[in-house]
Motif scaffolding. Structure first.
Motif, PDB file in Angstrom:
ATOM      1  N   VAL A  94      36.098  58.351  60.870  1.00 33.93           N
ATOM      2  CA  VAL A  94      34.781  58.833  61.301  1.00 33.93           C
ATOM      3  C   VAL A  94      34.672  58.754  62.824  1.00 33.93           C
ATOM      4  O   VAL A  94      34.166  59.679  63.476  1.00 33.93           O
ATOM      5  CB  VAL A  94      33.649  58.025  60.617  1.00 33.93           C
ATOM      6  N   GLN A  95      35.202  57.684  63.398  1.00 41.36           N
ATOM      7  CA  GLN A  95      35.127  57.557  64.865  1.00 41.36           C
ATOM      8  C   GLN A  95      35.978  58.631  65.549  1.00 41.36           C
ATOM      9  O   GLN A  95      35.602  59.182  66.579  1.00 41.36           O
ATOM     10  CB  GLN A  95      35.587  56.162  65.282  1.00 41.36           C
ATOM     11  N   ARG A  96      37.128  58.915  64.952  1.00 38.03           N
ATOM     12  CA  ARG A  96      37.971  59.984  65.519  1.00 38.03           C
ATOM     13  C   ARG A  96      37.217  61.323  65.473  1.00 38.03           C
ATOM     14  O   ARG A  96      37.169  62.066  66.454  1.00 38.03           O
ATOM     15  CB  ARG A  96      39.287  60.108  64.733  1.00 38.03           C
ATOM     16  N   PHE A 124      34.065  62.781  56.654  1.00 43.23           N
ATOM     17  CA  PHE A 124      34.179  62.275  58.028  1.00 43.23           C
ATOM     18  C   PHE A 124      33.189  63.018  58.923  1.00 43.23           C
ATOM     19  O   PHE A 124      32.529  62.404  59.772  1.00 43.23           O
ATOM     20  CB  PHE A 124      35.589  62.483  58.610  1.00 43.23           C
ATOM     21  N   ALA A 125      33.122  64.331  58.746  1.00 42.50           N
ATOM     22  CA  ALA A 125      32.284  65.138  59.642  1.00 42.50           C
ATOM     23  C   ALA A 125      30.798  64.835  59.440  1.00 42.50           C
ATOM     24  O   ALA A 125      30.043  64.729  60.412  1.00 42.50           O
ATOM     25  CB  ALA A 125      32.568  66.622  59.417  1.00 42.50           C
ATOM     26  N   MET A 126      30.378  64.690  58.195  1.00 41.20           N
ATOM     27  CA  MET A 126      28.967  64.375  57.954  1.00 41.20           C
ATOM     28  C   MET A 126      28.628  63.026  58.586  1.00 41.20           C
ATOM     29  O   MET A 126      27.628  62.870  59.287  1.00 41.20           O
ATOM     30  CB  MET A 126      28.671  64.344  56.446  1.00 41.20           C
ATOM     31  N   LEU A 127      29.487  62.042  58.331  1.00 38.58           N
ATOM     32  CA  LEU A 127      29.221  60.696  58.847  1.00 38.58           C
ATOM     33  C   LEU A 127      29.329  60.649  60.369  1.00 38.58           C
ATOM     34  O   LEU A 127      28.583  59.912  61.029  1.00 38.58           O
ATOM     35  CB  LEU A 127      30.186  59.698  58.195  1.00 38.58           C
ATOM     36  N   ALA A 128      30.251  61.461  60.920  1.00 44.35           N
ATOM     37  CA  ALA A 128      30.389  61.498  62.381  1.00 44.35           C
ATOM     38  C   ALA A 128      29.123  62.055  63.021  1.00 44.35           C
ATOM     39  O   ALA A 128      28.641  61.535  64.027  1.00 44.35           O
ATOM     40  CB  ALA A 128      31.604  62.340  62.767  1.00 44.35           C
ATOM     41  N   ASP A 222      42.611  56.522  68.912  1.00 40.99           N
ATOM     42  CA  ASP A 222      42.070  55.170  69.115  1.00 40.99           C
ATOM     43  C   ASP A 222      40.626  55.188  69.596  1.00 40.99           C
ATOM     44  O   ASP A 222      40.120  54.170  70.084  1.00 40.99           O
ATOM     45  CB  ASP A 222      42.942  54.418  70.130  1.00 40.99           C
ATOM     46  N   ALA A 223      39.998  56.320  69.448  1.00 47.18           N
ATOM     47  CA  ALA A 223      38.638  56.461  70.002  1.00 47.18           C
ATOM     48  C   ALA A 223      37.658  55.481  69.371  1.00 47.18           C
ATOM     49  O   ALA A 223      37.714  55.196  68.175  1.00 47.18           O
ATOM     50  CB  ALA A 223      38.153  57.882  69.776  1.00 47.18           C
ATOM     51  N   LYS A 224      36.756  54.989  70.201  1.00 50.55           N
ATOM     52  CA  LYS A 224      35.633  54.187  69.714  1.00 50.55           C
ATOM     53  C   LYS A 224      34.375  54.930  70.143  1.00 50.55           C
ATOM     54  O   LYS A 224      34.182  55.210  71.322  1.00 50.55           O
ATOM     55  CB  LYS A 224      35.635  52.808  70.387  1.00 50.55           C
ATOM     56  N   VAL A 225      33.579  55.274  69.185  1.00 54.66           N
ATOM     57  CA  VAL A 225      32.338  55.982  69.510  1.00 54.66           C
ATOM     58  C   VAL A 225      31.165  55.136  69.036  1.00 54.66           C
ATOM     59  O   VAL A 225      30.988  54.943  67.828  1.00 54.66           O
ATOM     60  CB  VAL A 225      32.298  57.371  68.832  1.00 54.66           C
ATOM     61  N   PRO A 226      30.389  54.609  69.958  1.00 57.12           N
ATOM     62  CA  PRO A 226      29.292  53.730  69.538  1.00 57.12           C
ATOM     63  C   PRO A 226      28.250  54.472  68.699  1.00 57.12           C
ATOM     64  O   PRO A 226      28.083  55.690  68.836  1.00 57.12           O
ATOM     65  CB  PRO A 226      28.686  53.245  70.860  1.00 57.12           C
ATOM     66  N   VAL A 227      27.608  53.709  67.848  1.00 58.23           N
ATOM     67  CA  VAL A 227      26.525  54.257  67.029  1.00 58.23           C
ATOM     68  C   VAL A 227      25.351  54.624  67.928  1.00 58.23           C
ATOM     69  O   VAL A 227      24.997  53.867  68.823  1.00 58.23           O
ATOM     70  CB  VAL A 227      26.086  53.181  66.007  1.00 58.23           C
TER      71      VAL A 227
END
Ligand code: PRX
Length: 631
Positions: A94-96, A124-128, A222-227
């Motif tokens: 999801v983060q990716r 993944f796309a919905m949750l992203a 390795d992406a981290k995308v904050p909420v």
């Protein structure tokens, strides 16, 4: 809490107290300051000031306790894939995906349209989107270019996520040509199209617009995308649904109310627990897919099965095989799927160990008594009918066995669920009808959490469509007829409007009429829903040709009928294809020009056409009868 009746009563008499308690089922980054704001009826705002996030509740929240437990189980009997993603793995994917979206310029409040088959990347796309505060709008993969175009135009997405194709019954269904045509037909153009290449079918890439998921995923491994914490009433998604007009409505939902409603429903209605497995056979293109493939089970910490395939391939035991293999405790399907299985060897029902199943929930269309009985006896597990709509997001009528084990009754979806103040109202007077009297199923506002906030971009339409049809009252109309027995069990008797239900798929007859009318031989057409043993209903069209002589020869008639079906396939998708197109020289209409749909439907179903005093030309009905007799 002693009885369900008390539970329900409190949810209506003390809405704020009741829902404040339910709100404890989810994580709030910032607590809400007001449970319910009903200062602008019929618009409702739940959990005002609270900040939360659907993705955080569905994924991140479970990492501390069940990172290595199954979260998403993808099974495709079409491509023979079976992959389990743990919560930790789902989080990474999801983060990716979120990073890919951000890199395409997608941010909070931007729309992302998803036109995808049942593949993990759809989840993944919905949750992203949910994670970064983008608004997703999923279009059912069975819809075609015109359906896509009207949704692209209305949602004005910055990004579209799609795939090369899907597969059904072993046959590859290309998506990309339909998407390209949909974009071509739409006045709005998305900035980017993110393509997931499953290697099913070759497709053309549009330079500068189409980008590749696999390539970008490598880049953002390795992406981290904050909420992004959202106020409870910000928009989580829109989902288009059919109504009386040709233009589909974007049902718009919030964040906090939806999360609370789903968490509460998994507990009280579906009786699911963290660590168990939920299996819904629906599709992410429908509301059941949103609520009970993706968000509901995951918010509750359950694993969810995402299934690409039919109920009969490789054989009619596949669903039960999956129940056994993944120890499914909660299952959700549609009556049509069960009617399909009814035609197969009943030995499949007992071939696998389905004892893990607490109940099988069925919804989306009327569950006829023989089918309910057949599956209940064959499986030996409880069957729970539940009635609701895209608009409400979770069951209006059912039984809440998490609260009290009230008995179910074949043919009835049960009783009003907590939070819903359901009334049966007289069509003409708006007064409540008594027991065993037919009325319109209505909900007195404020609607509970989880229901639509409005129609996307059209508050006026929200009020005029849903809250203006009952005389003398501001009541939400479901546009379904219903009846209640002496014990308070409800029965649904069909729609009051021109919406039809084909194999659990909700379709507007107006859309199908518009599509057939685009065939240049057609002067006028009426489409109605006709009862069908397997699909519940099928669409049947009666067309008036510009040149009536073209229908004189049976071979020409067949050719024209085929062309019209192909037109619908191409524009709307095969789900909307009428089962027959009959040719007449005039449609049965009232003197004021309204098509007598109910009479037409009655004749097709071999029933009495009813009151015909308003008909302009009675010979129109004779023509219908002749056409049906195949003369
Ligand atoms: O007519 C009712 C029918 O399906 C409509 C809603 O369809 P949709 O928006 O696709 O949402 C489906 C969510 C499950 C309703 O207005 N319907 C839905 N469930 C039932 C039903 N009719 C009879 N019994 C049901 N259990």
């Amino acid at each position: 809490m002693s009885t369900y009746a008390d539970f329900h009563r409190r949810s209506i008499d003390d809405r704020e107290g009741f829902w404040a308690e339910q709100a404890g089922l989810i994580h709030w980054e910032t607590p809400f300051t007001q449970v319910l704001d009903y200062s602008k009826p019929p618009f409702v705002r739940w959990f005002v000031g609270g900040r939360t996030n659907l993705c955080y509740n569905a994924v991140d929240r479970h990492l501390a306790t069940q990172a290595d437990k199954a979260a998403l189980i993808f099974v495709s009997t079409e491509t023979n894939e079976e992959i389990t993603y743990t919560f930790a793995q789902l989080d990474r994917e999801v983060q990716r995906m979120a990073a890919i979206m951000v890199a395409q310029g997608v941010g909070r409040g931007d729309r992302v349209l998803l036109y995808l088959p049942m593949i993990p990347q759809a989840a993944f796309a919905m949750l992203a989107c949910a994670r970064i505060g983008a608004i997703h709008s999923v279009v059912f993969g069975g819809f075609a270019s015109h359906s896509l175009a009207s949704r692209i135009e209305d949602a004005t997405p910055k990004l579209i996520v799609s795939a090369d194709g899907g597969s059904r019954g072993g046959k590859v269904v290309p998506y990309k040509p339909l998407l390209d045509e949909g974009i071509r037909l739409s006045a709005h153009k998305p900035g980017k199209v993110l393509m997931i290449d499953r290697g099913l079918t070759k497709f053309d890439r549009v330079e500068g617009r189409d980008v590749d998921y696999a390539q970008l995923r490598e880049k953002h491994l390795d992406a981290k995308v904050p909420v992004t914490w959202l106020e409870s009433n910000e928009i989580s998604y829109t989902l288009y649904t059919s109504g009386t007009t040709g233009k589909p409505k974007g049902v718009q939902r919030d964040v906090g109310g939806y999360a609370v409603a789903l968490a509460a429903s998994i507990k009280h209605i579906f009786c699911g627990n963290a660590g168990e497995t939920y299996f819904s056979t629906s599709d992410i293109g429908w509301v059941v897919g949103h609520s009970y493939i993706i968000y509901g089970p995951l918010i509750a910490g359950m694993a969810t099965i995402m299934y690409e395939g039919t109920p009969v391939r490789p054989d009619a035991g596949i669903l039960w095989h999956l129940v056994e293999k993944y120890k499914v405790t909660v299952m959700f399907s549609a009556p049509t799927a069960i009617r399909v299985l009814k035609k197969q060897d009943p030995a499949f029902l007992t071939k696998y160990d389905t004892s893990s199943l607490r109940a099988l929930f069925l919804a989306g269309e009327p569950l006829d008594e023989p089918t309910a009985r057949w599956i209940s006896e064959g499986l030996g597990r409880p069957i729970v009918d539940n009635y609701w709509q895209t608009e409400t997001g979770w069951p209006i009528l059912s039984v809440a066995h998490g609260v009290e084990k009230t008995p179910t009754r074949f043919g009835s979806p049960g009783m009003p669920m907590y939070g819903y103040d359901v009334r049966l109202l007289h069509e003409a007077t708006g007064e409540e009808v008594g027991a065993n009297e037919k009325g319109v199923v209505a909900i007195m506002p404020p609607l509970p959490p989880g229901c639509l906030q409005t129609v996307w971009g059209d508050d006026k339409r929200f009020v005029s469509t849903y809250f203006s049809s009952v005389p003398g009252k501001v009541a939400y109309s479901t546009f379904d007829w219903g009846i209640r027995d002496n014990d308070g069990y409800y029965f649904i008797l069909g729609r009051t409007d021109d919406v039809i239900n084909v194999a659990g798929h909700r379709l507007g007859t107006r859309e199908i009429e518009e599509s057939i009318s685009s065939h240049n031989a057609v002067a006028e057409v009426a489409v109605i829903g006709v009862a069908d043993q397997l699909k519940g209903q099928v669409a049947v069209a009666f067309a008036v040709l510009k040149d009536a002589s073209r229908a004189a020869d049976p071979a020409d008639r067949m050719k024209l009928e085929g062309e019209m079906m192909a037109t619908v396939d191409k524009q709307l998708g095969a789900v909307a294809r009428p089962s027959r197109v009959h040719f007449v020289t005039l449609l049965p209409k009232t003197r004021s020009g309204k098509v007598l749909r109910r009479s037409l439907q009655a004749i097709c179903e071999g029933r009495d056409p009813g009151d015909l005093t308003t008909i302009e030309d009675p010979s129109a009905l004779d023509q219908v009868k002749t056409a049906l007799a195949g003369k």
